[in-house]
Design a protein around this motif. Structure first.
Motif, mmCIF file in Angstrom:
data_model
loop_
_atom_site.group_PDB
_atom_site.id
_atom_site.type_symbol
_atom_site.label_atom_id
_atom_site.label_comp_id
_atom_site.label_asym_id
_atom_site.label_seq_id
_atom_site.Cartn_x
_atom_site.Cartn_y
_atom_site.Cartn_z
ATOM 1 N N HIS A 55 47.581 -19.173 -5.336
ATOM 2 C CA HIS A 55 46.973 -20.409 -4.862
ATOM 3 C C HIS A 55 46.660 -21.406 -5.972
ATOM 4 C CE1 HIS A 55 45.047 -23.020 -1.991
ATOM 5 N NE2 HIS A 55 44.085 -23.201 -2.864
ATOM 6 N N SER A 56 45.877 -21.045 -6.973
ATOM 7 C CA SER A 56 45.427 -22.011 -7.982
ATOM 8 C C SER A 56 45.762 -21.531 -9.384
ATOM 9 C CB SER A 56 43.921 -22.245 -7.873
ATOM 10 O OG SER A 56 43.621 -22.918 -6.679
ATOM 11 N N PHE A 57 45.714 -22.473 -10.324
ATOM 12 C CA PHE A 57 46.077 -22.175 -11.711
ATOM 13 C C PHE A 57 45.156 -22.947 -12.650
ATOM 14 C CE2 PHE A 57 48.553 -23.460 -15.494
ATOM 15 C CZ PHE A 57 48.835 -22.209 -16.025
ATOM 16 N N ASP A 106 40.021 -18.741 -4.927
ATOM 17 C CA ASP A 106 40.655 -19.995 -4.549
ATOM 18 C C ASP A 106 40.748 -20.903 -5.763
ATOM 19 O OD1 ASP A 106 41.675 -21.925 -2.740
ATOM 20 O OD2 ASP A 106 39.687 -22.693 -2.334
ATOM 21 N N ALA A 107 40.063 -22.018 -5.728
ATOM 22 C CA ALA A 107 40.125 -23.015 -6.796
ATOM 23 C C ALA A 107 39.333 -22.558 -8.022
ATOM 24 C CB ALA A 107 39.595 -24.348 -6.289
ATOM 25 N N VAL A 164 33.429 -21.800 1.176
ATOM 26 C CA VAL A 164 33.368 -22.744 0.061
ATOM 27 C C VAL A 164 34.792 -22.984 -0.424
ATOM 28 C CG1 VAL A 164 32.992 -20.934 -1.677
ATOM 29 C CG2 VAL A 164 32.202 -23.248 -2.135
ATOM 30 N N HIS A 165 35.068 -24.213 -0.835
ATOM 31 C CA HIS A 165 36.423 -24.527 -1.306
ATOM 32 C C HIS A 165 36.324 -25.368 -2.573
ATOM 33 C CE1 HIS A 165 40.819 -25.140 -0.412
ATOM 34 N NE2 HIS A 165 40.615 -25.939 -1.430
ATOM 35 N N GLY A 166 36.311 -24.709 -3.701
ATOM 36 C CA GLY A 166 36.352 -25.399 -4.981
ATOM 37 C C GLY A 166 34.995 -25.813 -5.513
ATOM 38 N N VAL A 167 34.928 -25.908 -6.821
ATOM 39 C CA VAL A 167 33.762 -26.422 -7.532
ATOM 40 C C VAL A 167 34.269 -27.310 -8.652
ATOM 41 C CG1 VAL A 167 32.285 -24.416 -7.082
ATOM 42 C CG2 VAL A 167 33.656 -24.497 -9.164
ATOM 43 N N SER A 168 33.444 -28.199 -9.096
ATOM 44 C CA SER A 168 33.753 -28.981 -10.290
ATOM 45 C C SER A 168 32.755 -28.601 -11.366
ATOM 46 C CB SER A 168 33.652 -30.490 -10.016
ATOM 47 O OG SER A 168 34.719 -30.890 -9.208
ATOM 48 N N VAL A 169 33.256 -28.406 -12.554
ATOM 49 C CA VAL A 169 32.416 -27.991 -13.671
ATOM 50 C C VAL A 169 31.919 -29.224 -14.401
ATOM 51 C CG1 VAL A 169 32.383 -26.750 -15.850
ATOM 52 C CG2 VAL A 169 33.688 -25.858 -13.935
ATOM 53 N N ARG A 170 30.642 -29.209 -14.703
ATOM 54 C CA ARG A 170 30.045 -30.290 -15.477
ATOM 55 C C ARG A 170 29.125 -29.652 -16.503
ATOM 56 N NH1 ARG A 170 25.588 -34.369 -13.404
ATOM 57 N NH2 ARG A 170 25.161 -32.519 -12.200
ATOM 58 N N ARG A 171 29.296 -29.996 -17.746
ATOM 59 C CA ARG A 171 28.443 -29.461 -18.808
ATOM 60 C C ARG A 171 27.170 -30.290 -18.859
ATOM 61 N NH1 ARG A 171 30.792 -28.844 -24.693
ATOM 62 N NH2 ARG A 171 31.159 -26.724 -24.080
ATOM 63 N N THR A 172 26.035 -29.614 -18.839
ATOM 64 C CA THR A 172 24.743 -30.291 -18.953
ATOM 65 C C THR A 172 23.892 -29.576 -19.994
ATOM 66 O OG1 THR A 172 23.709 -28.953 -17.227
ATOM 67 C CG2 THR A 172 24.725 -31.028 -16.536
ATOM 68 N N VAL A 173 22.961 -30.291 -20.538
ATOM 69 C CA VAL A 173 22.001 -29.701 -21.463
ATOM 70 C C VAL A 173 20.634 -29.800 -20.805
ATOM 71 C CG1 VAL A 173 20.949 -29.840 -23.742
ATOM 72 C CG2 VAL A 173 23.389 -30.336 -23.460
#
Length: 185
Positions: A55-57, A106-107, A164-173
């Motif tokens: 499915h994802s890469f 999945d994603a 759930v279908h996918g997440v987006s990664v965000r770096r935070t401090v």
């Protein structure tokens, strides 16, 4: 139009930082890897991986290791992208809920590069997020995001009724006791 072995779904094209080529994965033969030369619009066949499904890469920023999801076997396939053909190095089983196919990886990270050696993988069936250490190949932890989908209730082709279908990664401090702390959201 360039022919591929199987479909190229969302998140299966990863451009290089200099944007002269991209690594492309299609669903054929349990994951088929290509290099797309974006100056000549040609595909170089890098071989197949033989996963149960595909499915994802995603890949490391240095393009040395790739990772592909196999939803039907609840696995992430680890790929050596430095070899020609690309080599299947093994799998990481992601089964916080027992039973093959109940978790459905999945994603991976919303297509973002892997951050701090952590590969986030959503599990559309179990409603979890798996955090995988790309160096050790071990699961750091599972995070529950939603209630699991009852088996057989969602369509794996379009993810209708998945947890759930996918997440987006965000770096935070985030400050913690007077010192900086990094986390993934």
């Amino acid at each position: 139009t360039l022919p591929t072995d199987g479909f190229v779904a969302c998140g299966l094209i990863k451009p290089s930082p200099d944007a002269d080529h991209a690594v492309v994965a299609s669903a054929g033969n349990g994951g088929h890897i290509y290099t797309l030369d974006m100056t000549s619009d040609t595909l170089e066949d890098r071989g197949t991986l033989g996963a149960m499904s595909w499915h994802s890469f995603n890949m490391t920023p240095d393009e040395a290791l790739g990772f592909g999801t196999s939803p039907n076997s609840d696995e992430v396939v680890i790929i050596d992208l430095t070899t020609d053909p690309a080599t299947n190095l093994g799998t990481i089983v992601l089964q916080p809920l027992p039973g093959t196919g109940n978790n459905q990886p999945d994603a991976m990270g919303g297509g973002e590069p892997i951050v701090n050696g952590t590969l986030p993988v959503t599990l559309r069936g179990s409603g979890r997020l798996a955090l995988v250490n790309t160096i050790s190949g071990r699961i750091k932890r599972f995070i529950e995001l939603a209630e699991p989908s009852p088996p057989g209730t969602f369509n794996p082709m379009n993810c209708n009724d998945c947890s759930v279908h996918g997440v987006s990664v965000r770096r935070t401090v985030v400050p913690r006791k007077g010192r900086p702390h990094r986390r993934l959201e």
